[in-house]
Design a protein around this motif. Structure first.
Motif, PDB file in Angstrom:
ATOM      1  N   GLY A   9       0.819  -1.205   0.000  1.00  0.00           N
ATOM      2  CA  GLY A   9       0.000   0.000   0.000  1.00  0.00           C
ATOM      3  C   GLY A   9       0.852   1.254   0.000  1.00  0.00           C
ATOM      4  O   GLY A   9       0.603   2.189  -0.768  1.00  0.00           O
ATOM      5  N   GLY A  12      -2.276   4.976   1.313  1.00  0.00           N
ATOM      6  CA  GLY A  12      -1.682   3.657   1.123  1.00  0.00           C
ATOM      7  C   GLY A  12      -1.006   3.151   2.387  1.00  0.00           C
ATOM      8  O   GLY A  12      -1.116   1.973   2.744  1.00  0.00           O
ATOM      9  N   SER A  29      -3.676   2.144   4.907  1.00  0.00           N
ATOM     10  CA  SER A  29      -4.293   0.861   4.545  1.00  0.00           C
ATOM     11  C   SER A  29      -3.352  -0.305   4.837  1.00  0.00           C
ATOM     12  O   SER A  29      -3.809  -1.412   5.149  1.00  0.00           O
ATOM     13  N   ASP A  30      -2.039  -0.086   4.767  1.00  0.00           N
ATOM     14  CA  ASP A  30      -1.085  -1.128   5.158  1.00  0.00           C
ATOM     15  C   ASP A  30      -1.157  -1.411   6.651  1.00  0.00           C
ATOM     16  O   ASP A  30      -1.127  -2.562   7.094  1.00  0.00           O
ATOM     17  N   ARG A  62      -8.185  -2.032   2.806  1.00  0.00           N
ATOM     18  CA  ARG A  62      -8.131  -0.864   1.932  1.00  0.00           C
ATOM     19  C   ARG A  62      -9.494  -0.172   1.786  1.00  0.00           C
ATOM     20  O   ARG A  62      -9.563   1.042   1.675  1.00  0.00           O
ATOM     21  N   ILE A  89      -4.739   4.464  -5.446  1.00  0.00           N
ATOM     22  CA  ILE A  89      -4.683   3.188  -4.722  1.00  0.00           C
ATOM     23  C   ILE A  89      -5.415   2.090  -5.492  1.00  0.00           C
ATOM     24  O   ILE A  89      -4.926   0.961  -5.609  1.00  0.00           O
ATOM     25  N   ILE A 100      -4.402  -1.870  -5.194  1.00  0.00           N
ATOM     26  CA  ILE A 100      -5.536  -2.802  -5.179  1.00  0.00           C
ATOM     27  C   ILE A 100      -5.512  -3.686  -6.414  1.00  0.00           C
ATOM     28  O   ILE A 100      -5.804  -4.887  -6.340  1.00  0.00           O
TER      29      ILE A 100
END
Length: 490
Positions: A169, A344, A347-348, A353, A397, A402
């Motif tokens: 991400g 990103g 989301s990691d 996500r 993303i 994704i």
């Protein structure tokens, strides 16, 4: 995590980054010179500046008479955007399949160089020859869309080959800034030479893009296997036999030991199932591909509307000079760079996500309302950067991290050659939405005004959230279960 990466990873990151920077710089050129092109194709400049106008000599317009007024020219420019994006979308579905079956470096270089030549003919050669023809412009833009469609699936597939899911991400969020950096570069190049004529803006960007395609052809490694490495458990690296077209290592004094190691590695490779390219329909039916593709169709419509129409909107709605509008539009891309990287990384950390995307897009709807009413340059720039953060970030993303996640998910089993195909499907569906949107933007603006265009953007942003609701619900439930499990352990 960072200790696992080598300078080969850095080189792959930089060259793929450069490829899309140059591609988007060339796209931004067309966006940023629309006012000049419109003046050249209509008698508006002649009426305002007299027969000595450098933009539109009277005899030139009278010989060609492409359009009677600026409104007709604007509609045709919107149609060109839609033509480009429709051909780009169709090409993405094809290019993704091609990318999983042929050498990614060859396909990528061909797309970059071929697109550069097409743009040179469209913007520079036709102007030098004073050849103006709407059908010829349409044909060139169809060809350009097909050629440019080869680039994104290839660069995402190459990045997916080099970087595993751990930290994807953040890495892909940072890397996906390539589109925004390209927009900034394109705006800078176009505004720097626009005073000499829009044909020179096309000349500069097409020459730079062609040179970049040559560099990529001779310098890019498409996967770790080309230097004797392969991904291991999506995070680590281990030695394997080099590809047949790679350079073999030289033997040293321990030749027998190396031969033994080589034979062991060769047997291990023979036991491992060789990855096969996945079919198009099979890739389309992978979990998550359809929801994210539909969400990206709505989101890319909004993102690319800013990309194609923002300088034109600032010039026509506020009466600002074209060079000033070009430079102010850069703030949208700055926001997109920061948004893709920050979101990103978040989301990691979450391991999910969809929640990050949903929150950002909901906030974006409010930002669009605020931006549509702002007329002061300083505040306009700040709101523009905020809007770019909230819309450009999620767009980056979905199209990169994704897409790579979907192309390397567990449902594929041993069919790892799906990255380019899945990326082509997601981006291709997004481009279909963006293509239809560009003509709608020009139509809504001409009939109802810019305020209704922004209402249209707000509706499309809301639709992108609706499409990922099933994924959002599943990921939120997963986060709740994980939280409860950690609580019980404590």
């Amino acid at each position: 995590m960072w200790s696992l990466y080598t300078y080969h990873h850095l080189l792959a990151f930089l060259l793929t980054f450069l490829s899309y920077v140059l591609l988007h710089a060339s796209r931004k050129t067309f966006s940023n010179v629309k006012v000049s092109i419109s003046a050249q194709w209509t008698p508006s400049a002649l009426q305002q500046n007299g027969s000595n106008s450098s933009l539109s000599p009277g005899e030139t317009w009278e010989e060609n008479q492409l359009f009677a007024d600026v409104e007709e020219a604007t509609l045709f420019l919107g149609a060109l955007d839609s033509i480009f994006l429709f051909s780009y979308a169709v090409g993405l579905y094809i290019s993704g399949v091609i990318g999983d079956r042929f050498n990614l470096r060859y396909v990528l270089s061909f797309g970059l160089c071929g697109s550069a030549v097409t743009e040179f003919v469209f913007g520079t050669l036709t102007e030098w020859l004073h050849f103006y023809n709407v059908y010829f412009y349409c044909i060139l833009w169809v060809i350009n869309g097909l050629l440019q469609s080869t680039v994104w699936p290839c660069v995402v597939a190459i990045m997916g080959n080099w970087f595993g899911k751990s930290g994807r991400g953040f890495i892909f969020g940072l890397w996906s800034a390539c589109a925004s950096v390209g927009n900034i570069l394109g705006a800078f190049l176009a505004s720097s030479v626009l005073k000499y004529g829009y044909e020179y803006a096309f000349l500069v960007t097409s020459v730079v893009q062609f040179a970049g395609g040559v560099v990529v052809f001779f310098g890019l490694l498409t996967s770790p296997k080309e230097i004797g490495l392969s991904d291991y458990s999506e995070t680590g690296l281990r030695s394997v036999t080099r590809d047949s077209d790679s350079q073999h290592p030289l033997m040293n004094d321990d030749e027998d030991a190396l031969c033994d190691d080589y034979s062991i590695q060769q047997r291990d490779e023979e036991l491992e199932p060789q990855p096969k390219a996945i079919g198009f329909l099979q890739a389309f039916c992978l979990p998550g591909v359809i929801p994210y593709s539909l969400a990206y169709a709505c989101l890319k419509l909004v993102n690319y509307s800013f990309f194609f129409w923002l300088p034109f909107y600032l010039c026509n709605n506020f009466g600002w000079k074209e060079v000033q509008a070009d430079r102010l539009s850069v703030w949208y891309d700055v926001g997109g760079i920061v948004g893709g990287t920050v979101q990103g990384l978040i989301s990691d950390v979450l391991g999910k996500r969809a929640p990050v995307l949903a929150i950002s897009l909901l906030l974006a709807m409010g930002a669009l309302v605020g931006y549509s009413r702002e007329i002061y340059k300083l505040v306009n720039g700040a709101l523009l950067a905020t809007t770019g953060f909230l819309i450009g970030g999620p767009s980056n993303i979905i199209s990169s991290a994704i897409s790579a996640d979907l192309g390397r998910q567990g449902a594929l089993q041993n069919s790892q050659q799906a990255l380019a195909t899945v990326t082509g499907i997601v981006d291709g569906t997004g481009s279909i939405g963006a293509a239809g949107g560009q003509y709608l933007v020009s139509l809504i603006e001409s009939k109802l005004g810019w305020m209704c265009v922004f209402y249209f953007f707000i509706i499309m942003t809301g639709c992108s959230v609706l499409f990922i609701i099933p994924l959002l619900y599943r990921e939120i439930c997963s986060l709740c279960r994980d939280s409860q499990a950690r609580t019980h352990q404590l």
